[in-house]
Scaffold this active site. Structure first.
Site, mmCIF file in Angstrom:
data_model
loop_
_atom_site.group_PDB
_atom_site.id
_atom_site.type_symbol
_atom_site.label_atom_id
_atom_site.label_comp_id
_atom_site.label_asym_id
_atom_site.label_seq_id
_atom_site.Cartn_x
_atom_site.Cartn_y
_atom_site.Cartn_z
ATOM 1 N N GLY A 56 38.241 38.922 38.845
ATOM 2 C CA GLY A 56 39.039 38.787 40.060
ATOM 3 C C GLY A 56 39.910 37.543 40.001
ATOM 4 O O GLY A 56 40.370 37.143 38.922
ATOM 5 N N SER A 57 40.062 36.920 41.114
ATOM 6 C CA SER A 57 41.010 35.811 41.199
ATOM 7 C C SER A 57 40.630 34.602 40.373
ATOM 8 O O SER A 57 41.461 33.733 40.131
ATOM 9 C CB SER A 57 41.157 35.370 42.661
ATOM 10 O OG SER A 57 41.669 36.431 43.401
ATOM 11 N N THR A 58 39.372 34.508 39.963
ATOM 12 C CA THR A 58 39.021 33.366 39.112
ATOM 13 C C THR A 58 39.821 33.427 37.823
ATOM 14 O O THR A 58 40.036 32.405 37.169
ATOM 15 C CB THR A 58 37.513 33.356 38.772
ATOM 16 O OG1 THR A 58 37.168 34.584 38.136
ATOM 17 C CG2 THR A 58 36.673 33.203 40.022
ATOM 18 N N GLU A 102 42.437 41.123 46.970
ATOM 19 C CA GLU A 102 43.475 41.433 45.991
ATOM 20 C C GLU A 102 43.762 42.934 45.990
ATOM 21 O O GLU A 102 42.828 43.704 45.976
ATOM 22 C CB GLU A 102 43.039 41.027 44.585
ATOM 23 C CG GLU A 102 42.893 39.557 44.349
ATOM 24 C CD GLU A 102 41.515 39.045 44.672
ATOM 25 O OE1 GLU A 102 41.271 37.870 44.455
ATOM 26 O OE2 GLU A 102 40.694 39.812 45.190
#
Lengths: 654, 381
Positions: free
Chosen positions: A320-322, A654
């Site tokens: 994900g956003s990491t 997201e």
């Protein structure tokens, strides 16, 4: 008289023939004896020895496993076992009947014992009952005359004092399987009740922990009775291992995670020591030692939250956003953007007639890179990934340890996936399309990483770009010996300090700048300031229809459809020491659900180790950081406004 | 030349007891005593270095047998030809008695219990048969030997006890009796083609004999054919015996040091399998020396027998030594795994009264043949 002379002639001739025949036959006998005693002597001498001599293996004591502070994680306890010497028992079922009056023997055990008795030929005793209580022992001792051939023997059994909190990195031991027996020639494996490491550290360092069997050589007669002892070599106990895990932290994290299905890794960014590796739900390995029954086992393997799996190394999730940290670094290193690059987010972006949404429906407006990280703006990263393409991002991801095994000393580790053109073509047989670049850049689509990989990635960002590798043992285990671990000298990843500083600045903003996605979870103690990046990875596609009627909140979805909540973080901000990754399966939002756990864990870790100059913090050679003064300004500034936006709630998607 | 010498041969029908004792072949006696001593020594080892009870019993029997042997050696040979048929007849009766009332021992009827000694008629029959056949062929001249009709009585003399012994069942002794009888037929000059015919008939009769056999006898033969297949089952004896042999090597494990022997892996180690015990402790050197001693006993018996002037004496000597040879051969071939386990003792060495006594009895007769080598025996008794 002539007649008689004739008889003499005949009998003389025939006696000669007969005598010669006898000589030939006697020669045949001598030939046979020569064959047996000279030609075949080696074979028969060996068989005579095999007849005469019995080898008894003496089981070595398995090495202990201790945590970094010497607290025991795996030890040995005395186990009183009831055994039957089958050679001394004439009527087994009679003996079992008598035994059943003294202690309980289940039908299942009974069948097993009879079966084992039929199968075996040597004089290895058959185990009837393990872990006898003092009461049982007393009752058996009293009844000894009724149960000939039954003995009580003391052996060592494994015990895991921390129960369910250490099992995943530690592993457990169990009886050798058929494949284990085929793979190894160690005769110990055939000892009744001998157990070998099945998972975790117990498995990886099994040979070192196992020790070396002793040998007792005894002479026996045809009935198997021991006549005398010929040789006695003591067994060599296995070595004791010190792990890098802190048992108290491990326990703290386990309790903090509660009922979540989650994985947490805390790593020393300089040395690569793993301080915490927790995977929940967990189970108590002592039940496997004690003898797990079918129902218990079935519960474990059918549980959808997979208690047997070490999710920290074998759980593969979309980051994900990491993952945006990697995308940002790739863009910065490729030189197409700098930290001031402004991109306008309208809430969506179209490419090749497809619309790609930002998690914030109405858009973030115009932002620079740091704001992009801070707000986790999807459009910002769609845009920069479109410019540089995914190949460069994938290369950067590999550079930070994603998509390959980190090499931690556990065999269950999985590699994850960092896709690229080549990967997609060879694995899916399809060519890469540009839309996949966009969603991969925000850690979705095919991208899969393990929590450990994300922790290593964070550590490498935090330690200024050194290729730190994780490990679990204080010393290097080489075969059956340990060698003290040398001062780590990690190679440089070749990423510019400036780029790393910008990304760290972004991570700082995520937690410490008002409006940052994890602002609520900031650590207010200036010495322990945490920087991080949240991530919520989607496990299902949001359809156009759903978008039109309004996206359902995570808590309204069934557990299996909820997003994974992730948070990677390091602390303290100045001269980072610890990196961690929190992954909560179907935990919803990373910023709201994972970040507070990261905060609590990093506070706890720093409380214990920040001021303690223990061997875990051997600092690696690094250049004085030019950006540290810049960061200090930020920290001062942000801690000033921290009261203003206390209740800033944010949910990213997201 | 020889014929002339023979025709002028001096017959001496009355010999003084002193002269008889002087004519005893002392080399022969020495050989017998040596072999028996090997037996005592081996029994001493079997008993883990104890005299009692095996060695003392065996020595006692040896002395009884030895004195008996000397007495028999001095008895006039005419006595034996006169009583040959009677002895044979009584032994047949004893066999029949065993068949009917004999006590069951080891699953086979072999013994008559005479309170002080357990009598085994089949052992006596080995001597009685030789005596009876020798007497018959002594009477039969060499022309009639060629006539088949005259061979029917001696054939019956062989077949009757063989069937009785086989029925007991004692497979080994039946074979020894058959072969001893056959050898006597051979020695007196029965044509070779007749042997071939009988052997051919015998081979043809194998399926019938197979059906008449006891189950354990069949099992023994089956086991022999594949003795190493099941070392804990019926092939155990042969396998353990071979192990003892093979582990003996050149010099053996040393006196009292045989592991197969002392740890009880050897079956029947004081009786039928005693040679194994010996070979394990003394190696190939010991076993070869023992076989050479046996060979010399046989050689001297031939030498003594062939010097006798009467057909009866010659046949007794050669017949009895053949029976002795067959025992040695069958026993050693059996323990080394060459032939099936048939349960035959090693003469002079195996523990057991009847075997010792009958063997020494036979040697007494052989000595007698030599002592009375010049005694004339009439054809018409």
């Amino acid at each position: 008289m002539i007649r008689d002379n004739n008889r003499i002639k005949i009998i003389g001739r025939r006696a000669l023939i007969l005598g010669s025949g006898k000589l030939v036959i006697l020669s045949v006998l001598i030939g046979r004896i020569y064959y047996l005693q000279i030609l075949e002597t080696d074979k028969y001498t060996m068989l005579a020895e095999a007849n005469r001599i019995n080898l008894h293996l003496l089981q070595p004591i398995r090495g202990k496993i201790l945590d970094r502070n010497g607290t025991p994680m795996a030890i040995n306890q005395q186990n009183y076992r009831l055994m039957i010497l089958s050679k001394q028992v004439s009527n087994l079922s009679n003996i079992l009947d008598n035994l059943a009056n003294i202690i309980s023997i289940s039908d299942h055990d009974r069948i097993r014992i009879i079966h084992e008795n039929k199968r075996q030929r040597g004089n290895t005793p058959i185990i009837v009952h393990e872990n006898l209580s003092w009461e049982d022992i007393a009752r058996i001792e009293i009844n000894t005359p009724n149960i000939p051939g039954v003995i009580i023997d003391v052996s060592q059994t494994r015990n895991y004092p921390i129960e369910r909190f250490g099992v995943h990195p530690l592993g457990y031991i169990s009886a050798a399987s058929v494949t284990d027996l085929l793979d190894s020639s160690d005769p110990l494996l055939k000892l009744p009740g001998f157990r070998i490491g099945k998972t975790g550290i117990e498995r990886v360092y099994d040979l070192a922990l196992r020790g070396k069997a002793g040998i007792k050589q005894v002479e026996i007669n045809a009935n198997g009775r021991i006549i005398r002892e010929l040789r006695h070599d003591e067994s060599k106990p296995g070595i004791d291992l010190n792990l890098t895990i802190d048992i108290n932290l491990q326990q703290f994290v386990g309790q903090r995670l509660g009922n979540e299905s989650a994985a947490v890794v805390v790593i020393d960014v300089n040395s690569g020591e793993i301080l915490v590796m927790v995977s929940t739900p967990s189970f108590d390995p002592n039940i496997i030692i004690r003898g797990i029954n079918y129902e218990e086992w079935n519960d474990l393997i059918s549980n959808p939250r997979a208690p047997l799996t070490n999710k920290a190394i074998a759980g593969q999730y979309p980051p994900g956003s990491t993952f945006k940290l990697i995308t940002a670094l790739a863009a910065l290193e490729s030189g197409i953007i700098d930290k001031d690059k402004m991109i306008f987010c309208s809430g969506q972006m179209s490419l090749n007639n497809n619309i790609y949404h930002c998690w914030k429906k109405n858009g973030h407006g115009s932002l620079n890179l740091i704001d992009g990280i801070k707000n986790s703006c999807d459009v910002y990263f769609y845009e920069i990934s479109r410019c540089i393409g995914f190949e460069k991002i994938a290369k950067m991801a590999k550079c930070f340890g994603l998509g390959t095994q980190t090499g931690i000393d556990l065999l269950e580790e999985r590699a994850g996936i960092i896709p690229n053109r080549e990967w997609k073509l060879s694995n899916l047989g399809k060519s890469w399309n540009q839309g996949e670049t966009l969603i991969s850049a925000i850690g979705q689509s095919y991208v899969l990483t393990t929590p450990l990989q994300l922790a290593v990635m964070t550590a490498r960002i935090a330690n200024d770009g050194y290729a730190v590798r994780p490990h679990l043992t204080r010393d290097i285990v080489d075969g059956v010996n340990t060698i003290p671990r040398p001062v780590p000298n990690w190679s440089n990843l070749g990423i510019s300090k400036q780029s790393l500083a910008i990304v760290r600045r972004g991570m700082f903003a995520v937690v410490n700048d008002p409006g940052g996605t994890a602002y609520k979870s900031r650590i207010k103690d200036n010495e322990m300031i945490m920087s991080g990046k949240s991530g919520s990875s989607q496990v299902r596609r949001i359809t156009l229809h759903e978008r039109s009627i309004g996206i359902k909140k995570n808590k309204d979805l069934p557990w299996k459809d909820r997003d994974h909540a992730l948070f990677v973080a390091y602390a303290p901000e100045i001269q980072p020491r610890f990196a961690c990754c929190i992954t909560i399966e179907h935990g919803g939002s990373g910023s709201t659900n994972a970040a507070p756990i990261a905060r609590d864990i990093l506070i706890e870790v720093q409380k214990r180790y920040l001021h303690q100059n223990i061997n875990s913090t051997k600092t690696i050679q690094r250049n004085p950081n030019s950006h540290d003064s810049v960061m200090e300004d930020f920290i001062k500034k942000s801690s000033n406004d921290q009261n203003e936006i206390e209740n800033f709630d944010i949910r990213e998607r997201e | 030349m020889k014929e002339r010498h023979m025709s002028f041969r001096f017959y001496q029908n009355k010999i003084s007891i002193n002269k008889k004792l002087r004519h005893i072949n002392y080399v022969f006696i020495f050989l017998i005593m040596t072999v028996c001593s090997v037996g005592f020594m081996t029994l001493y080892s079997v008993e883990n270095g104890n005299i009692d009870p095996l060695v003392s019993n065996q020595i006692l029997r040896f002395f009884v047998g030895f004195i008996m042997m000397l007495i028999i050696a001095t008895i006039d040979i005419n006595f034996w030809i006169r009583w040959a048929y009677v002895i044979y007849g009584i032994t047949i009766l004893l066999l029949i008695t065993v068949e009917i009332t004999g006590s069951v021992n080891m699953g086979a009827q072999r013994w008559i219990n005479l309170k002080f000694i357990q009598l085994q008629p089949s052992e006596i029959m080995k001597i009685a048969l030789v005596l009876a056949l020798a007497r018959y062929f002594h009477w039969l001249n060499c022309y009639n030997v060629k006539r088949s009709l005259y061979l029917i009585p001696p054939l019956t003399m062989i077949i009757a006890p063989v069937i009785l012994v086989f029925n007991q069942p004692d497979f080994g002794t039946a074979i020894v009796l058959t072969m001893t009888g056959g050898v006597i037929f051979f020695l007196v000059g029965v044509q070779i083609w007749k042997f071939i015919t009988i052997i051919a008939f015998g081979l043809a009769a194998i399926p019938i004999i197979w059906n008449l056999m006891h189950k354990y006898q069949r099992q023994r033969i089956i086991t022999f054919l594949d003795s190493e297949s099941d070392i804990t089952g019926s092939g155990y004896h042969i396998m353990q015996s071979k192990i003892a042999f093979g582990s003996g090597h050149i010099f053996g494990k040393g006196f009292l040091l045989g592991t197969q022997n002392h740890l009880n892996f050897l079956p029947e180690k004081q009786t039928d399998f005693i040679f194994t015990t010996f070979a394990e402790e003394w190696g190939i050197i010991g076993s070869t020396v023992l076989l050479l001693l046996y060979t010399m006993i046989i050689f001297y018996s031939y030498k003594m027998s062939l010097q006798a002037c009467s057909q009866f004496a010659r046949l007794i000597g050669l017949g009895l030594i053949t029976s002795f040879f067959l025992y040695v051969f069958i026993n050693i071939a059996m323990v080394t795994g060459l032939i099936p386990v048939v349960g035959i003792p090693l003469p002079l060495i195996s523990y057991g009264g009847t075997s010792m006594i009958t063997t020494l009895f036979a040697f007494g007769l052989i000595l007698s043949v030599y002592i009375h080598r010049n005694v004339y025996i009439s054809n018409n008794i």
